[in-house]
Scaffold this motif. Structure first.
Motif, PDB file in Angstrom:
ATOM      1  N   LEU A  58      10.977  -1.741  -4.196  1.00 27.02           N
ATOM      2  CA  LEU A  58      10.565  -1.558  -2.392  1.00 27.02           C
ATOM      3  C   LEU A  58      11.858  -0.937  -2.055  1.00 27.02           C
ATOM      4  N   VAL A  82       7.528   1.577  -3.167  1.00 26.43           N
ATOM      5  CA  VAL A  82       6.871   1.138  -2.257  1.00 26.43           C
ATOM      6  C   VAL A  82       7.943   1.105  -0.947  1.00 26.43           C
ATOM      7  N   LEU A 101       3.884   4.689  -2.535  1.00 24.17           N
ATOM      8  CA  LEU A 101       2.606   3.713  -1.683  1.00 24.17           C
ATOM      9  C   LEU A 101       3.840   3.396  -0.332  1.00 24.17           C
ATOM     10  N   HIS A 102       3.373   4.037   0.755  1.00 23.06           N
ATOM     11  CA  HIS A 102       4.145   3.654   1.947  1.00 23.06           C
ATOM     12  C   HIS A 102       3.399   2.478   2.667  1.00 23.06           C
ATOM     13  N   GLY A 103       4.619   1.611   3.039  1.00 25.17           N
ATOM     14  CA  GLY A 103       4.200   0.446   3.918  1.00 25.17           C
ATOM     15  C   GLY A 103       4.538   0.319   5.250  1.00 25.17           C
ATOM     16  N   TYR A 105      -0.735  -0.384   3.822  1.00 28.66           N
ATOM     17  CA  TYR A 105      -0.372   0.364   2.783  1.00 28.66           C
ATOM     18  C   TYR A 105      -1.308   1.770   2.924  1.00 28.66           C
ATOM     19  N   HIS A 128      -1.075   0.408  -5.489  1.00 30.98           N
ATOM     20  CA  HIS A 128      -1.509  -1.196  -4.559  1.00 30.98           C
ATOM     21  C   HIS A 128      -2.149  -2.088  -5.425  1.00 30.98           C
ATOM     22  N   LEU A 165       3.114  -7.893  -3.854  1.00 32.62           N
ATOM     23  CA  LEU A 165       3.065  -7.378  -2.499  1.00 32.62           C
ATOM     24  C   LEU A 165       2.358  -8.411  -1.668  1.00 32.62           C
TER      25      LEU A 165
END
Length: 291
Positions: free
Chosen positions: A66, A92, A117-119, A137, A144, A151
């Protein structure tokens, strides 16, 4: 530091990164942390985290990484410095930024063998890991799906789609709306104060009025999506007149109407183009014509 499937890594220990790492530790998940200012890891290490000497070392310790850094530029710099360490990792990234920032980093990650993966986090740090936290996300759906149990410990998760920029697209738009609302609230309280009304006296009535007004946004959204602005009870001309009255009142109270002038300008431009009878929602076209 060897990679273990149960371990997570958190890059960046500002308020958000610290809260992410703290949440994982509370759940008994082995957590490696890294921050440019190593002292920020001390409290987490005391709680059981492992501090890495470099970002690359932290990334190499876990399949799930992360990233919670100051901004998109810093995130890119840190990950670029880590280089090949990202290969095979699920990145992430919950660092704030625009849609293009997320897409560019997703491309970079793919070029270096990582899944991205973008959050977008909707929470203050102290609510991370509680029912008051939610995270949207977008990007690699397999990431994911594979890491959702971990997550979801951070907050209610929603996957929006494969375009890595979607989460940021929603985020910056929602925050723009939020700051517009706060600006309106501050203006309202300044006018109320100048008229001898306390902010705490005004706010319950303002909240009630806003709650009654919110359904109109759904109607406006439908009009905007279909590009049809005919009819409706809230025309541009009517709102132009109403805003003019409020602006005069604001100036009479010696409160600069700074938050009202931009929306008035959007409306004025549409009326000048001959759309005075159209719905207020047509003011969105002034943004588009200015692009």
């Amino acid at each position: 530091m060897s990679t273990t499937p149960d371990r997570v890594a958190v890059i960046g220990l500002g308020n958000l990164g610290h809260a992410l790492a703290e949440t994982f530790l509370r759940q008994g998940i082995p957590t490696t942390v890294w921050n440019r200012d190593a002292a920020k890891a001390d409290a987490l290490v005391a709680a059981g985290a492992t501090a890495a000497a470099t970002a690359a070392e932290a990334i190499e310790s876990s399949e799930l990484v992360l990233v919670a850094l100051l901004d998109a530029t810093v995130a890119r710099q840190v990950l670029t410095t880590a280089g090949d360490a990202v290969a095979g990792r699920a990145l992430v990234n919950v660092t704030s930024g625009g849609p293009e920032d997320a897409r560019e980093l997703a491309t970079w990650a793919a070029e270096h063998g990582a899944r991205y993966l973008h959050g977008a986090v909707y929470a203050v740090p102290q609510t991370i890991g509680t029912a008051g936290s939610s995270i949207s996300y977008s990007g690699a759906q397999d990431v994911h799906r594979r890491w959702q149990p971990k997550l979801d410990l951070l907050g209610k998760g929603t996957f929006l789609g494969a375009d890595a920029g979607l989460a940021s697209g929603y985020d910056v738009a929602i925050l723009a709306g939020m700051y517009g609302m706060i600006g309106g609230f501050l203006h309202a309280t300044a006018m109320a104060s100048a008229a001898g009304v306390r902010a705490t006296e005004l706010t319950p009535m303002l909240l009630s009025w806003l709650a009654d007004s919110f359904p109109a946004l759904t109607t406006f959204a439908e009009e905007i999506d279909r590009g049809g602005y005919t009819g409706g009870e809230s025309s541009l001309a009517m709102n132009q007149a109403g805003l003019s009255t409020i602006i005069r009142a604001s100036r009479a109270l010696d409160v600069p109407p700074d938050t009202l002038l931009p929306i008035k300008d959007l409306i004025d431009r549409q009326i000048a183009a001959g759309h005075g009878a159209a719905s207020l929602s047509r003011a969105v076209e002034s943004f588009r014509s200015a692009a």
